[in-house]
Write a protein that holds these residues in place. Structure first.
Motif, short mmCIF file in Angstrom:
data_model
loop_
_atom_site.label_atom_id
_atom_site.label_comp_id
_atom_site.label_asym_id
_atom_site.label_seq_id
_atom_site.Cartn_x
_atom_site.Cartn_y
_atom_site.Cartn_z
N GLU A 128 -21.64 100.81 5.39
CA GLU A 128 -20.26 100.42 5.67
C GLU A 128 -20.16 98.96 6.08
N LYS A 129 -21.17 98.47 6.85
CA LYS A 129 -21.11 97.10 7.35
C LYS A 129 -21.32 96.08 6.24
N GLU A 130 -22.05 96.46 5.21
CA GLU A 130 -22.33 95.52 4.15
C GLU A 130 -21.14 95.44 3.20
N SER A 131 -20.89 94.27 2.68
CA SER A 131 -19.82 94.10 1.71
C SER A 131 -20.30 93.12 0.65
N LYS A 132 -21.23 93.58 -0.16
CA LYS A 132 -21.80 92.72 -1.19
C LYS A 132 -22.10 93.54 -2.42
N ILE A 133 -22.39 92.84 -3.49
CA ILE A 133 -22.70 93.48 -4.76
C ILE A 133 -24.13 93.13 -5.12
N LEU A 134 -24.92 94.15 -5.46
CA LEU A 134 -26.29 93.96 -5.89
C LEU A 134 -26.36 94.31 -7.37
N VAL A 143 -21.96 97.84 -2.72
CA VAL A 143 -22.44 98.45 -1.49
C VAL A 143 -21.29 98.92 -0.61
N ASP A 144 -20.26 98.10 -0.48
CA ASP A 144 -19.17 98.47 0.42
C ASP A 144 -18.33 99.62 -0.12
N ARG A 145 -18.35 99.83 -1.43
CA ARG A 145 -17.59 100.93 -2.03
C ARG A 145 -18.46 102.15 -2.33
N TYR A 146 -19.75 102.02 -2.06
CA TYR A 146 -20.69 103.13 -2.28
C TYR A 146 -20.71 103.56 -3.74
N LEU A 147 -20.72 102.58 -4.64
CA LEU A 147 -20.67 102.87 -6.07
C LEU A 147 -21.86 102.24 -6.79
N LYS A 151 -22.95 99.37 -16.53
CA LYS A 151 -21.81 98.82 -17.27
C LYS A 151 -20.53 99.46 -16.70
N ASP A 152 -19.82 100.29 -17.46
CA ASP A 152 -18.57 100.88 -16.95
C ASP A 152 -18.75 102.34 -16.51
N LYS A 153 -19.97 102.85 -16.58
CA LYS A 153 -20.22 104.24 -16.25
C LYS A 153 -20.68 104.37 -14.79
N VAL A 154 -20.01 105.24 -14.02
CA VAL A 154 -20.40 105.49 -12.63
C VAL A 154 -21.57 106.47 -12.60
N ILE A 155 -22.61 106.14 -11.83
CA ILE A 155 -23.76 107.02 -11.64
C ILE A 155 -23.67 107.61 -10.24
N THR A 156 -23.60 108.91 -10.13
CA THR A 156 -23.43 109.58 -8.85
C THR A 156 -24.77 109.72 -8.14
N LEU A 157 -24.84 109.18 -6.92
CA LEU A 157 -26.05 109.27 -6.10
C LEU A 157 -25.72 109.96 -4.79
N THR A 158 -26.70 110.64 -4.22
CA THR A 158 -26.54 111.17 -2.87
C THR A 158 -26.63 110.02 -1.87
#
Length: 229
Positions: A128-134, A143-147, A151-158
């Protein structure tokens, strides 16, 4: 002041009473359900901060509860810690592969259980504290959106898979031990299963695709995310 909410789904009254008492002593808000169906309904209604889940429950067993939570997009970000007397490797692996973030064997000390609770809550707060893109290859981790997207496909992770991948990415080229990736408070009496990490890594590799080779196994030590060429 917001109190962290724990939902305990446990049908053994003695164990539930001890966990409830310790939770209240440590300042948590806790509710208890004694069967799987009511437990799942409580998750839907209250959206707790963390779920402590027994496997052997009347009605709907804990593995089914875990599966239902992880298949619900409104609930699947909630950390789940399984507590169970079923400690064979197959049972542990199944629980983790269904999406549990940790697996604590009965009998356990309250100190160990609450260190695990604090660890999964801490991992969530770090994200939650991080707000960056890796980024790596065709992948983007918000990171901040937990996504995680390819490309355009979302990969669901635990929660644990996301946290492990984030930590490996943040330490590209550095070998991290299994204990470092567990991110637990270590205690002399802790029931630590290093192979939990192996299961999460295998799930990550599977979800990232058959051609993904970014996570290296360093035999006898741990894992490393390869530096980009």
């Amino acid at each position: 002041m917001h109190k962290t909410k724990i939902l305990l789904i446990e049908d053994e009254e003695d164990i539930a009473s001890l966990i409830r008492l310790q939770a209240e002593l440590e300042g948590y808000k806790i509710s208890v359900e004694s069967d799987g169906l009511n437990g799942f309904m409580a998750v839907e209604k209250d959206h707790p901060d963390v779920i402590v889940l027994d496997i052997m429950l009347p009605g709907l067993n804990g593995l089914e509860v875990c599966r239902k939570i992880r298949s619900n997009p409104d609930l699947n970000d909630i950390p789940i810690i399984i507590i169970s007397a079923k400690t064979e490797e197959l049972d542990v692996v199944l629980g983790l592969e269904l999406g549990a973030d940790d697996y604590v064997a009965k009998p356990f000390s309250l100190k160990v259980l609450f260190s695990r609770i604090k660890a999964v809550l801490r991992r969530g707060k770090e994200v939650e504290k991080e707000s960056k893109i890796l980024t790596f290859g065709d992948y983007t981790m918000e990171v901040d959106r937990y996504l995680l997207r390819k490309k355009d496909k979302v990969i669901t992770l635990t929660l644990s898979e996301f946290g492990i991948l984030r930590r490996l990415l943040a330490n590209r080229g550095k070998v991290l031990t299994r204990n470092q990736l567990l991110d637990d408070v270590q205690n002399d009496d802790a029931f630590i299963i290093d192979r939990n990490i192996d299961v999460h890594i295998a799930a990550l590799r599977r979800k990232l695709g058959p051609n993904f080779e970014g996570i290296e196994t360093v035999r006898g030590v741990g894992y490393r995310f390869k530096d980009e060429d």
